[in-house]
Design an enzyme around this catalytic site. Structure first.
Site, mmCIF file in Angstrom:
data_model
loop_
_atom_site.group_PDB
_atom_site.id
_atom_site.type_symbol
_atom_site.label_atom_id
_atom_site.label_comp_id
_atom_site.label_asym_id
_atom_site.label_seq_id
_atom_site.Cartn_x
_atom_site.Cartn_y
_atom_site.Cartn_z
ATOM 1 N N GLY A 143 -7.929 44.395 20.830
ATOM 2 C CA GLY A 143 -9.370 44.240 21.230
ATOM 3 C C GLY A 143 -10.476 44.101 20.191
ATOM 4 O O GLY A 143 -11.781 44.391 20.620
ATOM 5 N N THR A 144 -10.325 44.188 19.281
ATOM 6 C CA THR A 144 -11.306 44.307 17.911
ATOM 7 C C THR A 144 -12.177 42.973 18.100
ATOM 8 O O THR A 144 -13.367 43.511 17.800
ATOM 9 C CB THR A 144 -10.676 44.592 16.561
ATOM 10 O OG1 THR A 144 -9.795 43.307 15.925
ATOM 11 C CG2 THR A 144 -9.523 45.691 16.445
ATOM 12 N N ASN A 145 -11.635 41.813 18.070
ATOM 13 C CA ASN A 145 -12.434 41.010 18.303
ATOM 14 C C ASN A 145 -13.296 40.860 19.586
ATOM 15 O O ASN A 145 -14.771 40.311 19.519
ATOM 16 C CB ASN A 145 -11.610 39.366 18.143
ATOM 17 C CG ASN A 145 -11.143 39.036 16.985
ATOM 18 O OD1 ASN A 145 -11.901 38.745 16.167
ATOM 19 N ND2 ASN A 145 -9.839 38.968 16.593
ATOM 20 N N LEU A 156 -1.777 28.908 27.168
ATOM 21 C CA LEU A 156 -2.331 28.398 28.478
ATOM 22 C C LEU A 156 -1.714 27.338 28.743
ATOM 23 O O LEU A 156 -1.178 26.525 28.268
ATOM 24 C CB LEU A 156 -4.208 28.342 28.131
ATOM 25 C CG LEU A 156 -4.754 29.568 27.810
ATOM 26 C CD1 LEU A 156 -6.345 29.059 27.399
ATOM 27 C CD2 LEU A 156 -4.762 30.438 29.072
ATOM 28 N N ASN A 203 -10.376 29.563 20.245
ATOM 29 C CA ASN A 203 -9.562 30.385 19.870
ATOM 30 C C ASN A 203 -9.728 30.829 18.495
ATOM 31 O O ASN A 203 -10.145 30.073 17.684
ATOM 32 C CB ASN A 203 -8.034 30.130 20.171
ATOM 33 C CG ASN A 203 -7.172 31.041 19.463
ATOM 34 O OD1 ASN A 203 -7.121 31.976 19.903
ATOM 35 N ND2 ASN A 203 -6.090 30.418 18.686
ATOM 36 N N HIS A 254 -7.883 32.293 15.054
ATOM 37 C CA HIS A 254 -6.648 32.125 14.576
ATOM 38 C C HIS A 254 -6.761 32.816 13.235
ATOM 39 O O HIS A 254 -7.555 32.335 12.407
ATOM 40 C CB HIS A 254 -5.859 30.875 14.417
ATOM 41 C CG HIS A 254 -4.306 30.970 13.788
ATOM 42 N ND1 HIS A 254 -3.437 31.375 14.473
ATOM 43 C CD2 HIS A 254 -4.257 30.598 12.538
ATOM 44 C CE1 HIS A 254 -2.307 31.461 13.669
ATOM 45 N NE2 HIS A 254 -2.795 30.946 12.495
HETATM 46 C C1 GRF Z 1 -6.052 39.569 15.134
HETATM 47 O O1 GRF Z 1 -5.819 39.140 13.643
HETATM 48 C C2 GRF Z 1 -5.938 38.397 16.107
HETATM 49 O O2 GRF Z 1 -6.346 37.262 15.359
HETATM 50 C C3 GRF Z 1 -4.451 38.389 16.193
HETATM 51 O O3 GRF Z 1 -4.182 39.871 16.310
HETATM 52 C C4 GRF Z 1 -5.177 40.593 15.476
HETATM 53 C C5 GRF Z 1 -5.839 41.715 16.385
HETATM 54 O O4 GRF Z 1 -6.666 41.100 17.278
HETATM 55 N N1 GRF Z 1 -4.326 37.662 17.287
HETATM 56 P P1 GRF Z 1 -7.581 42.064 18.414
HETATM 57 O O5 GRF Z 1 -7.566 43.325 17.873
HETATM 58 O O6 GRF Z 1 -6.597 42.182 19.812
HETATM 59 O O7 GRF Z 1 -8.799 41.286 18.674
#
Ligand code: GRF
Length: 217
Positions: free
Chosen positions: A11-13, A93, A107, A109
């Site tokens: 979940g960093t994004n 999806l 999305n 990527h």
């Molecule tokens: C990110 O590089 C995302 O693009 C990929 O996994 C990594 C971690 O994503 N799918 P997040 O921390 O869950 O947002």
């Protein structure tokens, strides 16, 4: 603009979106729902910490793809959702949700599409492939989602140099921080400001959308 954020992992994004809403970098946007494809995603802890409604819709919990597709639709109804944001979301999806939210799903990527993308390219794999091929730049892409993995109209891309000392892990971290977590909020803001339109399966950024293309949201 109300958004739903779909997650699968750390979940960093998602956190970048939350932080930018909270510090007003991202304006006129509210996260009204978080849907995780995993019961154990740390992204769910982030949702809880910020009091955002969250639920789990895991493909493994459904006997067939159609009922999974329906469950995602159910999780996205009941309130006004203008944009669906896939943020580290790893499941495909279904066609029904893509039709209902046509041109309203984006999305991120972790590579420069059309390079290093497609069904097998997720998580650390794009970065391993980048280093194995010896390319000199990589980065991230925000694109609209259609029924094929990573093939919808590209909206934003951001690149960084690949360093000789990079490992897949160092490259992934730098792309997450310097690319993904920059262009995903930017894309959301552009759509909230109605500065994006799609024409002939291409996404364009312009001032207030008065053009003939399909306005977004
Ligand atoms: C990110 O590089 C995302 O693009 C990929 O996994 C990594 C971690 O994503 N799918 P997040 O921390 O869950 O947002």
């Amino acid at each position: 603009m109300n958004i739903a954020v779909l997650v699968s992992g750390g979940g960093t994004n998602l956190q970048a979106i939350i932080d930018q809403i909270n510090n007003q970098t991202l304006h006129d946007v509210a996260i009204v729902k978080i849907i995780s494809s995993s019961h154990t995603a740390y992204a769910l802890e982030r949702a809880k910490a910020h009091g955002i409604a969250a639920c789990v819709v895991s493909r493994k919990d459904f006997t067939d793809f159609d009922s999974y597709d329906e469950a995602i639709i159910q999780a996205l109804t009941g309130q006004q959702i203008d944009l669906v944001v896939l943020a580290g979301f790893l499941s495909l999806l279904g066609p029904k949700v893509i039709r209902i939210f046509s041109n309203r799903i984006i999305n991120v990527h972790p590579a420069l599409i059309p390079a290093f993308c497609g069904q097998s390219m997720y998580g650390i794999k794009p970065h391993e492939a980048v280093l194995a091929r010896g390319v000199k730049v990589s980065g991230a892409t925000v694109h609209f989602v259609n029924e094929h993995y990573d093939e919808g109209p590209i909206l934003l891309q951001k690149s960084i140099d690949v360093l000789s000392e990079d490992t897949p892990q160092t490259l992934q971290l730098r792309i997450m921080k310097e690319c993904e977590q920059v262009i995903l909020p930017q894309a959301i803001q552009l759509i909230a400001d109605q500065q994006v339109y799609i024409k002939d399966n291409r996404a364009y950024i312009s001032s207030r959308c008065t053009r003939a293309g399909e306005g977004i949201s």
